[in-house]
Design a protein around this motif. Structure first.
Motif, short mmCIF file in Angstrom:
data_model
loop_
_atom_site.label_atom_id
_atom_site.label_comp_id
_atom_site.label_asym_id
_atom_site.label_seq_id
_atom_site.Cartn_x
_atom_site.Cartn_y
_atom_site.Cartn_z
N VAL A 4 0.89 -0.74 0.05
CA VAL A 4 -0.31 0.20 0.24
C VAL A 4 1.03 1.23 -0.32
CG1 VAL A 4 -1.66 1.27 1.34
CG2 VAL A 4 -1.98 -1.41 1.09
N VAL A 5 0.80 2.03 -1.11
CA VAL A 5 1.87 2.94 -0.84
C VAL A 5 0.49 4.77 -0.93
CG1 VAL A 5 3.16 4.37 -3.20
CG2 VAL A 5 3.15 2.03 -2.89
N GLN A 6 0.91 5.54 -0.20
CA GLN A 6 0.73 6.92 0.40
C GLN A 6 1.41 7.84 0.05
OE1 GLN A 6 -2.70 5.36 4.40
NE2 GLN A 6 -0.09 4.06 4.34
N ARG A 7 1.23 8.54 -0.77
CA ARG A 7 1.47 9.61 -0.70
C ARG A 7 0.94 10.40 0.56
NH1 ARG A 7 0.19 13.87 -5.24
NH2 ARG A 7 -1.33 14.16 -4.43
N ALA A 8 2.38 11.21 0.75
CA ALA A 8 2.83 11.36 2.54
C ALA A 8 3.15 13.15 1.87
CB ALA A 8 3.57 10.83 3.26
N ARG A 9 2.91 13.78 3.20
CA ARG A 9 3.41 15.20 3.40
C ARG A 9 4.69 15.07 4.74
NH1 ARG A 9 0.78 19.53 1.11
NH2 ARG A 9 -1.41 19.45 0.48
N ALA A 127 6.70 -5.79 15.38
CA ALA A 127 6.33 -4.74 16.54
C ALA A 127 4.98 -4.69 16.85
CB ALA A 127 7.06 -4.08 17.28
N MET A 128 4.69 -4.39 17.48
CA MET A 128 3.31 -3.10 17.04
C MET A 128 4.06 -1.84 17.25
SD MET A 128 1.25 -5.71 17.54
CE MET A 128 -0.58 -3.59 18.09
N MET A 129 2.75 -0.95 16.32
CA MET A 129 3.32 0.29 16.31
C MET A 129 2.53 0.88 15.97
SD MET A 129 6.58 -1.33 12.76
CE MET A 129 5.62 -2.52 12.10
N ASP A 130 2.13 2.65 16.07
CA ASP A 130 1.77 2.97 15.63
C ASP A 130 1.96 4.21 14.95
OD1 ASP A 130 0.58 2.88 17.84
OD2 ASP A 130 1.31 4.12 19.55
N VAL A 131 1.46 3.92 13.69
CA VAL A 131 1.61 4.52 12.59
C VAL A 131 1.20 5.82 12.16
CG1 VAL A 131 2.01 3.77 9.79
CG2 VAL A 131 2.51 2.11 11.29
N GLU A 132 1.45 6.87 12.08
CA GLU A 132 0.92 8.55 11.60
C GLU A 132 1.30 9.01 10.42
OE1 GLU A 132 1.83 11.90 14.86
OE2 GLU A 132 2.35 9.98 15.89
N LEU A 133 0.02 9.66 9.93
CA LEU A 133 0.32 10.04 8.07
C LEU A 133 -0.94 10.91 7.97
CD1 LEU A 133 0.61 9.24 4.64
CD2 LEU A 133 -0.90 8.00 5.73
N ILE A 134 0.06 11.69 6.81
CA ILE A 134 -0.75 13.17 6.58
C ILE A 134 -0.93 12.74 4.83
CG2 ILE A 134 -1.02 15.67 6.33
CD1 ILE A 134 0.59 16.44 9.03
N ASN A 135 -1.88 12.35 5.02
CA ASN A 135 -1.80 11.72 3.34
C ASN A 135 -1.74 12.82 2.89
OD1 ASN A 135 -2.26 10.62 1.02
ND2 ASN A 135 -3.19 8.64 2.18
N ASP A 136 -1.09 13.22 1.31
CA ASP A 136 -1.36 14.14 0.37
C ASP A 136 -2.09 13.45 -0.62
OD1 ASP A 136 -1.06 16.88 -0.69
OD2 ASP A 136 1.07 16.02 -1.60
N GLY A 137 -3.47 14.29 -0.50
CA GLY A 137 -4.41 14.64 -2.12
C GLY A 137 -4.78 13.80 -1.48
N PRO A 138 -5.89 12.94 -0.71
CA PRO A 138 -5.13 11.22 -0.26
C PRO A 138 -4.75 10.94 -1.77
CG PRO A 138 -7.62 11.23 -0.04
CD PRO A 138 -7.45 12.06 -0.50
N VAL A 139 -3.42 10.19 -1.94
CA VAL A 139 -3.60 9.62 -3.14
C VAL A 139 -2.79 7.62 -1.85
CG1 VAL A 139 -1.63 9.39 -4.90
CG2 VAL A 139 -2.54 10.92 -4.95
N THR A 140 -3.83 6.70 -2.71
CA THR A 140 -3.53 5.39 -2.08
C THR A 140 -3.61 4.78 -3.19
OG1 THR A 140 -4.36 6.43 0.47
CG2 THR A 140 -3.87 4.00 -0.27
N LEU A 141 -2.29 3.68 -3.36
CA LEU A 141 -2.57 3.14 -4.18
C LEU A 141 -1.74 1.56 -3.77
CD1 LEU A 141 -1.07 4.41 -6.93
CD2 LEU A 141 -3.12 4.40 -6.80
N LEU A 142 -2.54 0.22 -4.03
CA LEU A 142 -2.39 -1.10 -4.23
C LEU A 142 -1.10 -1.27 -5.25
CD1 LEU A 142 -2.26 -3.29 -2.57
CD2 LEU A 142 -4.53 -3.66 -3.28
#
Length: 149
Positions: A4-9, A127-142
């Protein structure tokens, strides 16, 4: 492999309250590995991710790649991408690669991206992770190395 590709700020991963990876402009990647995946699959997807033309040019068109804009990658291992939810209410993870094989290909993917001059930040494998994201667009691709659905 499935990504999963997420364009991010920006993006950040923390584990037990400590930041393990952080980026500005670029992609946040969730990377899953299945049993049949090989280094060739990883090579194919590294090339695809780094050269996807999804960053805007001066005319607002998606014409620039991660390499063109000097972006970074935040790479997060994500075995749940191979969760099968077709039966019942609890996902079946039988298609996810075993941890040792998945770790090897995940790390290989990151090494290949770094070899192209890209800054790669990561979470902690398994590991159990917390993932933060500011998605730019949003643009999300698989992306997938092998079409499975």
């Amino acid at each position: 492999m499935r990504i999963v590709v997420q364009r991010a700020r920006s993006g950040r991963v923390t584990v037990d309250g400590a930041v393990t990876g952080e980026i500005g402009q670029g992609f946040v990647l969730l990377i899953g590995v299945t049993h049949e995946d090989t280094r060739e699959d990883a090579d194919t997807l590294v090339d695809k991710v780094l050269n996807l033309r999804v960053f805007e040019d001066e005319d607002g068109k998606m014409n620039h790649s991660l390499l063109d804009v000097g972006g970074s990658l935040l790479s997060v291992s994500q075995f749940t991408l191979y969760g099968d939810c077709r039966k019942g209410r609890r996902p079946n993870f039988m298609e996810a690669a075993k941890p040792d094989a998945a770790r090897e290909l995940y790390e290989y993917f990151n090494e290949r991206a770094r070899a192209q001059g890209v800054r790669v930040e990561t979470g902690v494998f398994g590991a159990m992770m917390d993932v933060e994201l500011i998605n730019d667009g949003p643009v999300t691709l698989l992306l997938e190395s092998k079409r499975t659905f």
